[in-house]
Structure formats: structure tokens, C-alpha cells
Design an enzyme around this catalytic site. Structure first.
Site, PDB file in Angstrom:
ATOM      1  N   LYS A 209      -1.754   3.161 -20.021  1.00 24.91           N
ATOM      2  CA  LYS A 209      -2.680   4.126 -20.613  1.00 24.91           C
ATOM      3  C   LYS A 209      -1.963   4.945 -21.689  1.00 24.91           C
ATOM      4  O   LYS A 209      -2.467   5.138 -22.778  1.00 24.91           O
ATOM      5  CB  LYS A 209      -3.240   5.033 -19.513  1.00 24.91           C
ATOM      6  CG  LYS A 209      -4.281   5.997 -19.981  1.00 24.91           C
ATOM      7  CD  LYS A 209      -4.890   6.757 -18.822  1.00 24.91           C
ATOM      8  CE  LYS A 209      -5.798   7.853 -19.340  1.00 24.91           C
ATOM      9  NZ  LYS A 209      -6.345   8.684 -18.270  1.00 24.91           N
ATOM     10  N   GLU A 215       9.140   2.418 -17.314  1.00 20.02           N
ATOM     11  CA  GLU A 215       9.265   1.099 -16.677  1.00 20.02           C
ATOM     12  C   GLU A 215       8.564   0.029 -17.510  1.00 20.02           C
ATOM     13  O   GLU A 215       9.106  -1.044 -17.775  1.00 20.02           O
ATOM     14  CB  GLU A 215       8.639   1.125 -15.273  1.00 20.02           C
ATOM     15  CG  GLU A 215       9.340   2.024 -14.273  1.00 20.02           C
ATOM     16  CD  GLU A 215       8.809   3.440 -14.255  1.00 20.02           C
ATOM     17  OE1 GLU A 215       8.255   3.903 -15.289  1.00 20.02           O
ATOM     18  OE2 GLU A 215       8.949   4.100 -13.217  1.00 20.02           O
ATOM     19  N   GLY A 270      -5.729   6.490 -14.368  1.00 15.35           N
ATOM     20  CA  GLY A 270      -4.930   5.281 -14.113  1.00 15.35           C
ATOM     21  C   GLY A 270      -5.335   4.563 -12.842  1.00 15.35           C
ATOM     22  O   GLY A 270      -5.569   3.355 -12.834  1.00 15.35           O
ATOM     23  N   ARG A 271      -5.431   5.299 -11.742  1.00 12.51           N
ATOM     24  CA  ARG A 271      -5.705   4.641 -10.456  1.00 12.51           C
ATOM     25  C   ARG A 271      -7.175   4.290 -10.295  1.00 12.51           C
ATOM     26  O   ARG A 271      -7.582   3.770  -9.249  1.00 12.51           O
ATOM     27  CB  ARG A 271      -5.190   5.509  -9.307  1.00 12.51           C
ATOM     28  CG  ARG A 271      -5.677   6.938  -9.309  1.00 12.51           C
ATOM     29  CD  ARG A 271      -4.818   7.822  -8.414  1.00 12.51           C
ATOM     30  NE  ARG A 271      -5.163   9.239  -8.557  1.00 12.51           N
ATOM     31  CZ  ARG A 271      -4.661  10.033  -9.487  1.00 12.51           C
ATOM     32  NH1 ARG A 271      -3.814   9.562 -10.379  1.00 12.51           N
ATOM     33  NH2 ARG A 271      -5.011  11.308  -9.546  1.00 12.51           N
ATOM     34  N   GLU A 356      -1.973   9.718  -4.506  1.00 12.21           N
ATOM     35  CA  GLU A 356      -1.774  10.323  -5.832  1.00 12.21           C
ATOM     36  C   GLU A 356      -2.970  11.211  -6.174  1.00 12.21           C
ATOM     37  O   GLU A 356      -2.847  12.175  -6.933  1.00 12.21           O
ATOM     38  CB  GLU A 356      -1.564   9.248  -6.913  1.00 12.21           C
ATOM     39  CG  GLU A 356      -0.898   9.799  -8.165  1.00 12.21           C
ATOM     40  CD  GLU A 356      -0.526   8.737  -9.190  1.00 12.21           C
ATOM     41  OE1 GLU A 356      -1.407   8.295  -9.951  1.00 12.21           O
ATOM     42  OE2 GLU A 356       0.649   8.352  -9.261  1.00 12.21           O
ATOM     43  N   HIS A 387       2.633  -7.807  14.986  1.00 13.11           N
ATOM     44  CA  HIS A 387       3.959  -8.247  15.426  1.00 13.11           C
ATOM     45  C   HIS A 387       5.043  -7.365  14.798  1.00 13.11           C
ATOM     46  O   HIS A 387       6.210  -7.762  14.770  1.00 13.11           O
ATOM     47  CB  HIS A 387       4.158  -9.715  15.063  1.00 13.11           C
ATOM     48  CG  HIS A 387       3.126 -10.580  15.726  1.00 13.11           C
ATOM     49  ND1 HIS A 387       3.290 -11.105  16.991  1.00 13.11           N
ATOM     50  CD2 HIS A 387       1.884 -10.943  15.328  1.00 13.11           C
ATOM     51  CE1 HIS A 387       2.210 -11.791  17.319  1.00 13.11           C
ATOM     52  NE2 HIS A 387       1.333 -11.700  16.335  1.00 13.11           N
ATOM     53  N   LYS A 509      10.395  12.393 -13.225  1.00 14.81           N
ATOM     54  CA  LYS A 509      10.535  11.679 -14.505  1.00 14.81           C
ATOM     55  C   LYS A 509      11.449  12.458 -15.448  1.00 14.81           C
ATOM     56  O   LYS A 509      12.299  11.890 -16.130  1.00 14.81           O
ATOM     57  CB  LYS A 509       9.160  11.517 -15.185  1.00 14.81           C
ATOM     58  CG  LYS A 509       8.260  10.467 -14.565  1.00 14.81           C
ATOM     59  CD  LYS A 509       7.005  10.304 -15.426  1.00 14.81           C
ATOM     60  CE  LYS A 509       5.921   9.543 -14.700  1.00 14.81           C
ATOM     61  NZ  LYS A 509       4.654   9.507 -15.404  1.00 14.81           N
TER      62      LYS A 509
HETATM   63  O1  F6P Z   1       3.565   8.148 -12.888  1.00 14.07           O
HETATM   64  C1  F6P Z   1       2.282   8.067 -12.405  1.00 14.07           C
HETATM   65  C2  F6P Z   1       1.344   7.430 -13.396  1.00 14.07           C
HETATM   66  O2  F6P Z   1       1.039   8.319 -14.395  1.00 14.07           O
HETATM   67  C3  F6P Z   1       0.110   6.902 -12.709  1.00 14.07           C
HETATM   68  O3  F6P Z   1      -0.849   7.866 -12.533  1.00 14.07           O
HETATM   69  C4  F6P Z   1      -0.285   5.805 -13.630  1.00 14.07           C
HETATM   70  O4  F6P Z   1      -1.186   4.935 -13.017  1.00 14.07           O
HETATM   71  C5  F6P Z   1       1.061   5.186 -13.922  1.00 14.07           C
HETATM   72  O5  F6P Z   1       1.939   6.285 -13.998  1.00 14.07           O
HETATM   73  C6  F6P Z   1       1.140   4.346 -15.145  1.00 14.07           C
HETATM   74  O6  F6P Z   1       0.825   5.075 -16.298  1.00 14.07           O
HETATM   75  P1  F6P Z   1       0.522   4.341 -17.660  1.00 14.07           P
HETATM   76  O7  F6P Z   1      -0.679   3.493 -17.469  1.00 14.07           O
HETATM   77  O8  F6P Z   1       0.322   5.424 -18.659  1.00 14.07           O
HETATM   78  O9  F6P Z   1       1.726   3.491 -17.989  1.00 14.07           O
END
Ligand code: F6P
Length: 547
Positions: A209, A215, A270-271, A356, A387, A509
């Protein structure tokens, strides 16, 4: 408004004191000849799903009070405001319009959403055209070969939703296409995918987003370098990349052309985003028609949530039961146990959705929440969990409410599996409820092993919901996901928190950037000061990185 000063809360507290020692089995026994039965009275349905919530530590009085709590906390108004596009996420000054992505729009807030509706339709058509082009082989890699591998690079909501859905709907997917999801900045994640793919037939979807997530950008850059190292000319890399983002300028800066960008908007959290272009990998795999069916299932659940009286409203009832255990019984977690291998990633998806969203201690008005909020969500598919950790759920001292999820019709034709799977699911909820008292345990232990008897006691009276899906289809999956989304909203309304922001992920972060600089600093003198523990860890890692 303080939650604990609401009339319903007061009454729930004294009601809890009255009934928390009672055993569910006694309620079943007392109503054994009643018509309708307890199971019939406490089974509700909507959008093709059926919920049996009779194995819960509730009576009609409990339900009435919980429903009163929902009314006193304005759950319906919060629901309507969200669907109508009001700013329900005030800390980020945004609406939360994931409902609009599946055609569910309200009008209570007087907001004109026609532009948003048009943008969604435009982007959806673009997604479908692209998905068809990949599926038909029209869209190729730089050397003209058809696409065979789709690599989705994203994390959190840009990974968990599409990964969960793609896994669940695998039996609807084009068998020629192999999907890979890379999220972790741990290079092992990407490396293991690189070992399976072939540059000429790989399409990379970079989903973020913000398009600034560490990452995702690290993985995207590494994959771009890998493609080039595999022989893809620099000026042909665009054949292999598309971007999904609410920040198109940043996508262009990365090197993806504007016409290869699929947009999402700030009002898609995002979620809550798998319904948007974030679901592109899913749409390519299962085709646009199945993706539309997923949306249609979610829409049906939206309608159920909006229109059904609270008493028979699936998300409302599940949310209220969660409040009952979290805030009155003090349960700290919720085990989600899908008896479906296809729903393997549901629990991790729900972890982000629930924790979250509602893992917060501050109310919308900036005051502290007076009570506990989101439980720890955890789980694994059954029967595997039996199990591993069900021992603790049956006999540990901690109360763990469970959501069992079962699919009545299997997606495979292997004989002898499905009845066993369902039997295990239903038997677990029965065993959790019935327990085994000491007298029965003595009998099982036998006269010659009286020492064993206490170990064979099960306290029972452990609550669970059982959610039934007729079959795992795009519709039922869409409805299931929307059900949990709305459950989270209802609980947020009761706790009076904002489920749509996530400030709690920021601090780590920020500090992470400082620590990274320290790890890579040319000499120890340049490392910034930290507490002695963090400094020592940095020192050890610096030595290892240098070696
Ligand atoms: O760090 C949490 C977060 O902001 C989530 O809410 C989101 O889904 C994820 O990181 C990824 O964010 P982006 O889609 O901006 O890479």
C-alpha cells in the site's frame, strides 16, 4: 462513556457471578426434551454459513444482556457509519471502505461515494483484463514464453490475505500457474522461491500500500537483481513486474511503468485489502469469475450483517461471545481450528485481522480502554492440532474458547478421509464440553491403577463455536472472511477503539533503522548508545556479520 459503568456491563457482572460455575451439560440435559432443542435455538445461519453456538457458557439471560451491551455501545451505528464511508479511522483521517470493494455501500453518512465506486470498477476491469492475458498466455515474459510462476511480494495485509485465499481456493486455480508468496526480509524466504522459479516464465507482483515497507522493497530489489542476473535485459524487466499500491509515484520510482500499476486507495486498510488489487495473484490463479464469486460471498455476509436482527446476526453473536469470555471469564486467547487443510493459513490471517485491529489500550477519544481487548488468536488445522496443543486445551488450567470450522463436502474424492475429519472435529467440541469427571476416570483407569485416575480427568465445560460451510467455494470463503472482519468491528465498537489504525507497529520500525545502521557501522565507535542488553546483542551480531 465508560464501558464498566454501562447498565448492561453491571448486569453482566452479576450474571457472570451467578452462572460461571454452572456446567453447560446441565443446560443440555435440562432441556433434553424441549422443542426447539438448545442446539436448535442456538444455531443461526447467514450467507451460506451455519453457526452452532450452543456449546457456550450462556443462557438466554446471558444473550439478552450481551445484546443489550451491543445496543448500549452503539454497534449498529458504528456498522452503518463504516458502510456509508464516514471517517471511522479518525487517527489516520480515513474511511474504511473495504465493503465498497464487494459492492456493499450504505448511505447513512451522506457521503457521495460515486467516484470511489467508479474507481473500483475501473481497477477491477483492469485486473480482469490482465489476469485473462496472463492465463491465456498473451502476456509473456521477455523471451516470449508464457507466465508459469507468479511471485507475490508483500507483507502483512499485502501477503496474508491473498496467500490464505490462494491456498484455500487451490482447487479452482489454473494448474499451469504456480503461486509463491514472499514476505520475510529473511533472505531464506526469497532464496527458497528462487530455487523453484525460472526467470523467463516468472511474473512478480509487488504489493505494498505504501510502497516503502522495508521487507517488501528489499525483496523486490533482490528479485529484480536476480532476474537481471538470469539474463533478462534491464530494458525488458518491465515484462516481469507489476505493482499494487496506493502510492503510484513510488512504484514508478522503483521502475514499474504506470500502466502496470494497479491502484488501491487510502480507505482500504492493509488487513482488509484482499478484495482490492491486493488480490491480483488470486484473480490470476482462479480467474476473474471465481474472484467475483469470492466478492459475492463477502457481499452476502455484508448484507446479513447490515440487515439481520442482532439476535440472529452471525458477526454480532460471535463478537459478543468473544466479549463474554475475554472480559468476564478473563480468557486470554481464542483458538481458531479449521478442520480443513485448505484453510491452513486462516489462523495467521486472522491474527493480523484481529490483533492488529483490536490489540489496543486507547479508546477513540484518547482515554484508556477500561478492560481487556483483543485476545491472542492462534491455531492450526485439525486434526494436526489435536496431536500438538489440544492436550492443553482439554486439561490445562487455562480456559481457551475455540472456533471450530468444518467443511461438510470435501474438495477431493479420496474415500475414507472426510468422515474421519468431521468426526474428529465434532468429537473435540463434545469432549471439551462433556469432560470426564473423576468417577468416570476411575473406571477408565481400572481398579489396578487408581494412581492414574486423576490424570484421566477432564474438567469439561470448555466452550466452543462450530461454524459449518457446505463446501469450500469462493462464495463461502468470502462470507467466512467477511464474518470475521465484522466480528472484529463489533468488538471494536464495544471497546470503543479504532480497529483501522496500527500505531503499535511503528516504534519497532523506527528503532530497527537505528539498529541496522549500528550493525553496519564501520567501527564500534560509530555505534549509537543503547541499553546494555541491546548493545551486547549488536556487538555479537557485528562480530558475526564481519566474520
Ligand atoms: O507494519 C504493519 C503494516 O503496516 C500492516 O498494517 C500492513 O498490512 C503491512 O504493514 C504492509 O504494509 P504495506 O502494504 O504498506 O507494505
Amino acid at each position: 462513556m465508560f464501558l464498566k459503568s454501562l447498565p448492561a456491563w453491571f448486569e453482566l457482572q452479576s450474571h457472570y457471578a451467578e452462572i460461571h460455575h454452572e456446567h453447560m451439560c446441565d443446560w443440555f440435559t435440562a432441556q433434553a426434551d424441549a422443542s426447539p432443542t438448545r442446539a436448535e435455538r442456538y444455531t443461526i445461519g447467514g450467507a451460506g454459513l451455519t453457526l452452532d453456538f450452543s456449546k457456550n457458557r450462556i443462557t438466554d439471560a446471558t444473550l439478552a444482556l450481551l445484546l443489550q451491551l451491543a445496543r448500549e455501545t452503539g454497534v449498529e451505528a458504528r456498522r452503518d457509519a463504516m458502510f456509508a464511508g464516514a471517517i471511522v479511522n479518525p487517527t489516520e483521517r480515513r474511511a474504511a471502505l473495504h465493503g465498497l470493494l464487494r459492492g456493499s455501500v450504505g448511505n447513512s453518512a451522506g457521503v457521495d461515494l460515486s467516484q470511489e465506486i467508479a474507481k473500483v470498477a475501473h481497477e477491477r476491469a483492469k485486473m480482469a483484463a490482465f489476469a485473462d492475458a496472463v492465463r491465456s498466455g498473451k502476456r509473456t515474459g521477455y523471451s516470449g514464453k508464457p507466465i508459469r510462476h507468479i511471485v507475490n511480494i508483500g507483507i502483512g495485509g499485502s501477503d496474508l490475505g491473498p496467500k490464505m485465499v490462494a491456498h484455500a481456493l487451490h482447487h479452482f486455480a489454473d494448474p499451469q500457474l504456480k503461486l509463491h508468496y514472499v514476505s520475510n526480509v529473511d533472505g531464506t524466504d526469497l532464496q527458497r522461491v528462487l530455487e523453484q522459479i525460472d526467470a523467463e516464465t516468472t511474473l512478480v507482483i509487488v504489493v505494498s500500500k505504501t510502497f516503502t515497507t522495508q521487507e517488501t522493497m528489499t525483496n523486490a530489489r533482490s528479485l529484480r537483481a536476480w532476474l537481471a542476473s538470469q539474463g533478462c535485459p534491464e530494458d525488458q524487466l518491465h515484462h516481469h513486474f507489476v505493482g499494487v499500491s496506493a502510492n503510484p509515484d513510488e512504484v514508478v520510482r522503483f521502475g514499474i511503468p504506470r500502466d502496470a500499476i494497479f491502484e488501491m486507495w487510502d480507505w482500504v486498510g492493509g488487513r482488509y485489502s484482499l478484495w482490492s488489487a491486493v488480490g491480483l495473484s488470486v484473480m490470476i490463479a482462479v480467474g476473474p469469475a471465481h474472484f467475483e464469486r469470492l466478492l459475492a460471498g463477502a457481499h452476502q455476509m455484508d448484507q446479513h450483517f447490515i440487515e439481520t436482527p442482532l439476535e440472529r446476526n452471525l458477526p454480532v453473536i460471535m463478537a459478543l461471545l468473544g466479549i463474554w469470555y475475554r472480559n468476564f471469564f478473563g480468557a486470554q486467547s481464542l483458538l481458531v481450528a479449521p478442520y480443513s487443510e485448505a484453510l491452513h493459513f486462516l489462523s495467521s490471517y486472522l491474527q493480523q485481522l484481529d490483533m492488529e485491529s483490536n490489540g489496543k489500550s486507547t479508546r477513540l477519544d484518547g482515554m484508556p480502554v477500561d478492560g481487556e481487548t483483543a485476545p491472542v488468536i492462534w491455531g492450526e488445522p485439525g486434526t494436526n492440532g489435536q496431536h500438538a496443543f489440544f492436550q492443553m486445551v482439554h486439561q490445562g488450567p487455562t480456559l481457551v474458547p475455540v472456533d471450530f470450522i468444518a467443511v461438510l463436502k470435501p474438495e477431493h474424492a479420496l474415500p475414507g478421509h472426510h468422515a474421519k475429519l468431521l468426526a474428529n472435529c465434532f468429537a473435540q467440541s463434545e469432549a471439551l464440553m462433556l469432560g470426564r469427571p473423576i468417577e468416570a476416570a476411575r473406571k477408565v483407569a481400572g481398579a489396578d491403577r487408581p494412581d492414574l485416575a486423576p490424570h484421566l480427568v477432564f474438567p469439561g465445560n470448555r466452550p466452543s463455536n462450530t461454524l459449518l460451510l457446505e463446501a469450500l467455494t469462493p462464495e463461502s470463503l468470502g462470507a467466512l472472511i467477511a464474518l470475521y472482519e465484522h466480528k472484529v468491528l463489533v468488538q471494536a465498537a464495544i471497546w470503543n477503539i479504532n480497529p483501522f489504525d496500527q500505531w503499535g507497529v511503528e516504534l519497532g520500525k523506527i528503532l530497527g533503522k537505528v539498529v541496522e545502521t549500528d550493525l553496519l557501522a564501520a567501527n564500534a565507535a560509530a555505534v549509537s548508545p543503547h541499553d546494555s542488553s541491546t548493545s551486547h546483542l549488536i556487538e555479537l551480531a557485528r562480530a558475526a556479520l564481519k566474520a
